[in-house]
Design a protein around this motif. Structure first.
Motif, PDB file in Angstrom:
ATOM      1  N   MET A  53      38.245  43.781  45.478  1.00  0.00           N
ATOM      2  CA  MET A  53      39.324  43.531  44.515  1.00  0.00           C
ATOM      3  C   MET A  53      39.327  42.139  43.926  1.00  0.00           C
ATOM      4  SD  MET A  53      42.937  45.129  45.521  1.00  0.00           S
ATOM      5  CE  MET A  53      43.046  44.371  47.099  1.00  0.00           C
ATOM      6  N   ASP A  54      39.714  42.095  42.665  1.00  0.00           N
ATOM      7  CA  ASP A  54      39.994  40.808  42.018  1.00  0.00           C
ATOM      8  C   ASP A  54      41.401  40.376  42.466  1.00  0.00           C
ATOM      9  OD1 ASP A  54      39.884  38.631  40.361  1.00  0.00           O
ATOM     10  OD2 ASP A  54      40.061  39.737  38.491  1.00  0.00           O
ATOM     11  N   ILE A  55      41.767  39.132  42.201  1.00  0.00           N
ATOM     12  CA  ILE A  55      43.129  38.691  42.558  1.00  0.00           C
ATOM     13  C   ILE A  55      44.075  38.908  41.391  1.00  0.00           C
ATOM     14  CG2 ILE A  55      44.593  36.685  43.020  1.00  0.00           C
ATOM     15  CD1 ILE A  55      42.534  35.631  44.873  1.00  0.00           C
ATOM     16  N   GLU A  56      43.764  38.318  40.240  1.00  0.00           N
ATOM     17  CA  GLU A  56      44.712  38.357  39.118  1.00  0.00           C
ATOM     18  C   GLU A  56      44.521  39.641  38.315  1.00  0.00           C
ATOM     19  OE1 GLU A  56      44.877  34.642  37.013  1.00  0.00           O
ATOM     20  OE2 GLU A  56      45.825  33.707  38.742  1.00  0.00           O
ATOM     21  N   MET A  57      45.388  40.606  38.614  1.00  0.00           N
ATOM     22  CA  MET A  57      45.360  41.903  37.915  1.00  0.00           C
ATOM     23  C   MET A  57      46.786  42.274  37.536  1.00  0.00           C
ATOM     24  SD  MET A  57      42.705  44.237  40.128  1.00  0.00           S
ATOM     25  CE  MET A  57      43.634  44.159  41.650  1.00  0.00           C
ATOM     26  N   PRO A  58      46.930  43.125  36.499  1.00  0.00           N
ATOM     27  CA  PRO A  58      48.286  43.545  36.114  1.00  0.00           C
ATOM     28  C   PRO A  58      48.933  44.461  37.154  1.00  0.00           C
ATOM     29  CG  PRO A  58      46.611  44.613  34.730  1.00  0.00           C
ATOM     30  CD  PRO A  58      45.896  43.647  35.616  1.00  0.00           C
ATOM     31  N   GLU A  59      50.258  44.610  36.999  1.00  0.00           N
ATOM     32  CA  GLU A  59      51.103  45.497  37.828  1.00  0.00           C
ATOM     33  C   GLU A  59      51.223  45.040  39.279  1.00  0.00           C
ATOM     34  OE1 GLU A  59      51.064  49.767  37.045  1.00  0.00           O
ATOM     35  OE2 GLU A  59      49.772  49.369  35.306  1.00  0.00           O
ATOM     36  N   LYS A  60      50.110  44.802  39.947  1.00  0.00           N
ATOM     37  CA  LYS A  60      50.127  44.266  41.312  1.00  0.00           C
ATOM     38  C   LYS A  60      48.869  43.435  41.473  1.00  0.00           C
ATOM     39  CE  LYS A  60      52.187  46.470  45.304  1.00  0.00           C
ATOM     40  NZ  LYS A  60      53.275  47.214  45.193  1.00  0.00           N
ATOM     41  N   ARG A  67      45.180  47.296  53.493  1.00  0.00           N
ATOM     42  CA  ARG A  67      44.790  47.033  54.887  1.00  0.00           C
ATOM     43  C   ARG A  67      45.508  48.001  55.828  1.00  0.00           C
ATOM     44  NH1 ARG A  67      47.771  42.086  56.887  1.00  0.00           N
ATOM     45  NH2 ARG A  67      49.346  43.702  57.044  1.00  0.00           N
ATOM     46  N   ASP A  68      46.811  48.229  55.559  1.00  0.00           N
ATOM     47  CA  ASP A  68      47.598  49.124  56.407  1.00  0.00           C
ATOM     48  C   ASP A  68      47.158  50.579  56.285  1.00  0.00           C
ATOM     49  OD1 ASP A  68      48.953  46.902  57.262  1.00  0.00           O
ATOM     50  OD2 ASP A  68      50.700  47.216  55.978  1.00  0.00           O
ATOM     51  N   LEU A  69      46.383  50.888  55.253  1.00  0.00           N
ATOM     52  CA  LEU A  69      45.861  52.252  55.080  1.00  0.00           C
ATOM     53  C   LEU A  69      44.514  52.404  55.809  1.00  0.00           C
ATOM     54  CD1 LEU A  69      46.629  52.655  51.260  1.00  0.00           C
ATOM     55  CD2 LEU A  69      47.753  53.889  53.117  1.00  0.00           C
ATOM     56  N   GLY A  70      44.105  51.346  56.518  1.00  0.00           N
ATOM     57  CA  GLY A  70      42.870  51.423  57.295  1.00  0.00           C
ATOM     58  C   GLY A  70      41.611  51.119  56.502  1.00  0.00           C
ATOM     59  N   CYS A  71      41.784  50.475  55.345  1.00  0.00           N
ATOM     60  CA  CYS A  71      40.636  50.133  54.498  1.00  0.00           C
ATOM     61  C   CYS A  71      40.447  48.611  54.516  1.00  0.00           C
ATOM     62  CB  CYS A  71      40.924  50.629  53.071  1.00  0.00           C
ATOM     63  SG  CYS A  71      39.677  50.158  51.868  1.00  0.00           S
ATOM     64  N   LYS A  72      39.208  48.173  54.676  1.00  0.00           N
ATOM     65  CA  LYS A  72      38.939  46.727  54.697  1.00  0.00           C
ATOM     66  C   LYS A  72      38.908  46.196  53.260  1.00  0.00           C
ATOM     67  CE  LYS A  72      36.207  46.618  58.953  1.00  0.00           C
ATOM     68  NZ  LYS A  72      36.206  47.976  59.478  1.00  0.00           N
ATOM     69  N   VAL A  73      39.448  44.991  53.066  1.00  0.00           N
ATOM     70  CA  VAL A  73      39.528  44.424  51.714  1.00  0.00           C
ATOM     71  C   VAL A  73      38.614  43.209  51.581  1.00  0.00           C
ATOM     72  CG1 VAL A  73      41.050  43.342  49.996  1.00  0.00           C
ATOM     73  CG2 VAL A  73      41.913  45.209  51.414  1.00  0.00           C
ATOM     74  N   ILE A  74      37.848  43.194  50.475  1.00  0.00           N
ATOM     75  CA  ILE A  74      37.062  42.015  50.110  1.00  0.00           C
ATOM     76  C   ILE A  74      37.585  41.539  48.753  1.00  0.00           C
ATOM     77  CG2 ILE A  74      34.786  41.151  49.418  1.00  0.00           C
ATOM     78  CD1 ILE A  74      33.526  43.148  51.336  1.00  0.00           C
ATOM     79  N   ILE A  75      38.000  40.288  48.686  1.00  0.00           N
ATOM     80  CA  ILE A  75      38.436  39.710  47.410  1.00  0.00           C
ATOM     81  C   ILE A  75      37.205  39.150  46.695  1.00  0.00           C
ATOM     82  CG2 ILE A  75      39.735  37.796  46.362  1.00  0.00           C
ATOM     83  CD1 ILE A  75      41.679  39.913  47.287  1.00  0.00           C
ATOM     84  N   LEU A  76      37.072  39.493  45.417  1.00  0.00           N
ATOM     85  CA  LEU A  76      35.988  38.953  44.589  1.00  0.00           C
ATOM     86  C   LEU A  76      36.663  38.326  43.369  1.00  0.00           C
ATOM     87  CD1 LEU A  76      32.891  38.753  44.125  1.00  0.00           C
ATOM     88  CD2 LEU A  76      33.058  40.876  42.848  1.00  0.00           C
ATOM     89  N   THR A  77      36.627  37.008  43.278  1.00  0.00           N
ATOM     90  CA  THR A  77      37.417  36.326  42.261  1.00  0.00           C
ATOM     91  C   THR A  77      36.702  35.108  41.692  1.00  0.00           C
ATOM     92  OG1 THR A  77      39.575  35.261  41.883  1.00  0.00           O
ATOM     93  CG2 THR A  77      38.591  34.940  44.033  1.00  0.00           C
ATOM     94  N   LEU A 118      34.979  36.282  48.250  1.00  0.00           N
ATOM     95  CA  LEU A 118      33.759  35.835  47.578  1.00  0.00           C
ATOM     96  C   LEU A 118      34.067  35.393  46.161  1.00  0.00           C
ATOM     97  CD1 LEU A 118      31.564  38.875  48.662  1.00  0.00           C
ATOM     98  CD2 LEU A 118      31.700  36.655  49.786  1.00  0.00           C
ATOM     99  N   LEU A 119      33.215  34.539  45.639  1.00  0.00           N
ATOM    100  CA  LEU A 119      33.389  34.060  44.265  1.00  0.00           C
ATOM    101  C   LEU A 119      32.443  34.807  43.328  1.00  0.00           C
ATOM    102  CD1 LEU A 119      33.711  30.267  45.093  1.00  0.00           C
ATOM    103  CD2 LEU A 119      35.530  31.933  44.773  1.00  0.00           C
ATOM    104  N   LYS A 120      32.931  35.038  42.100  1.00  0.00           N
ATOM    105  CA  LYS A 120      32.152  35.841  41.154  1.00  0.00           C
ATOM    106  C   LYS A 120      30.848  35.182  40.731  1.00  0.00           C
ATOM    107  CE  LYS A 120      35.888  38.617  39.263  1.00  0.00           C
ATOM    108  NZ  LYS A 120      36.849  38.785  38.171  1.00  0.00           N
ATOM    109  N   ASP A 121      30.735  33.876  40.931  1.00  0.00           N
ATOM    110  CA  ASP A 121      29.473  33.251  40.530  1.00  0.00           C
ATOM    111  C   ASP A 121      28.429  33.283  41.661  1.00  0.00           C
ATOM    112  OD1 ASP A 121      30.573  31.390  42.195  1.00  0.00           O
ATOM    113  OD2 ASP A 121      30.616  29.743  40.732  1.00  0.00           O
ATOM    114  N   SER A 122      28.739  34.027  42.744  1.00  0.00           N
ATOM    115  CA  SER A 122      27.749  34.190  43.820  1.00  0.00           C
ATOM    116  C   SER A 122      26.641  35.134  43.333  1.00  0.00           C
ATOM    117  CB  SER A 122      28.392  34.840  45.055  1.00  0.00           C
ATOM    118  OG  SER A 122      29.551  34.143  45.398  1.00  0.00           O
ATOM    119  N   PRO A 123      25.437  35.055  43.908  1.00  0.00           N
ATOM    120  CA  PRO A 123      24.363  35.984  43.529  1.00  0.00           C
ATOM    121  C   PRO A 123      24.777  37.425  43.827  1.00  0.00           C
ATOM    122  CG  PRO A 123      23.544  34.246  44.997  1.00  0.00           C
ATOM    123  CD  PRO A 123      25.031  34.105  44.938  1.00  0.00           C
TER     124      PRO A 123
END
Length: 199
Positions: A53-60, A70-80, A100-105
């Motif tokens: 997931m990205d951080i800055e998104m509409p609605e939520k 996370r509470d649904l049992g799914c692991k989250v990776i932020i890509l921003t 992780l940062l978007k400018d990573s390989p």
């Protein structure tokens, strides 16, 4: 097969990420969303292993959605694009397994997904530097007291060494525990070592 949901509000980036991850033999993108609300719906619907997931998104925002996912049992990776320590701290509180940062390989993302699936946490090195370069809140005298505690000295020995009263040493130790937000001397020493505050 690692099942993945991607949430990203820039459509071109969303499509590119989907294509990229689908090229990996052990990964399948089962859903793509462009806001946090839809990401949660897709996770409920497809029960993926990972949500990228990205951080800055509409609605939520990604950070708001992360706790629910996370509470649904799914692991989250932020890509921003945001290497902000404030965001990073919030992400860790939300139980995010990767940041992780978007400018990573591009191959780094697939490797990070596999690492998170293997139970590891993956955080961009730039952010780790931020966390560990926090200012030490202790005064010079408090640092001296804590270093003597770490050397195994008792209250009386510290008082003698610093030419102060034992009651003053106890006051310093109480202030140290308060400032570091820990409950005992061992935790204070451990935290100071972790943050690189000891000489």
């Amino acid at each position: 097969m690692i099942r993945i949901v991607i949430a990203e509000d820039q459509r071109m980036m969303l499509g590119a990420l989907g294509s990229l991850l689908n090229l990996e033999e052990d990964m399948e993108v089962v859903g793509m969303a462009n806001n946090g609300v839809d990401a949660i719906k897709l996770v409920k619907q497809f029960k993926p292993d990972i949500c990228v997931m990205d951080i800055e998104m509409p609605e939520k925002t990604g950070l708001e959605a992360a706790e629910e996912i996370r509470d649904l049992g799914c692991k989250v990776i932020i890509l921003t694009t945001f290497a902000r320590s404030g965001y990073f701290q919030q992400a860790i509180k939300a139980g995010v397994k990767g940041y992780l940062l978007k400018d990573s390989p591009s191959e780094e993302l697939a490797d990070s997904i596999r690492s998170v699936m293997a139970g590891r946490k993956i955080y961009a090195p730039e952010l780790m530097d931020d966390i560990y370069s926090e200012e030490n809140p202790l005064t010079v005298r408090e640092k001296a007291v804590l270093e003597l505690v770490a050397d195994g000295k008792n209250t009386k020995e510290i008082a003698d060494k610093l030419s102060i009263k034992t009651g003053t040493v106890r006051n310093y130790i109480s202030q140290i525990l308060d400032k570091l937000e820990v409950s005992n001397r061992i935790e204070a020493i451990t935290q100071s070592r972790k943050k690189g505050w000891f000489k």
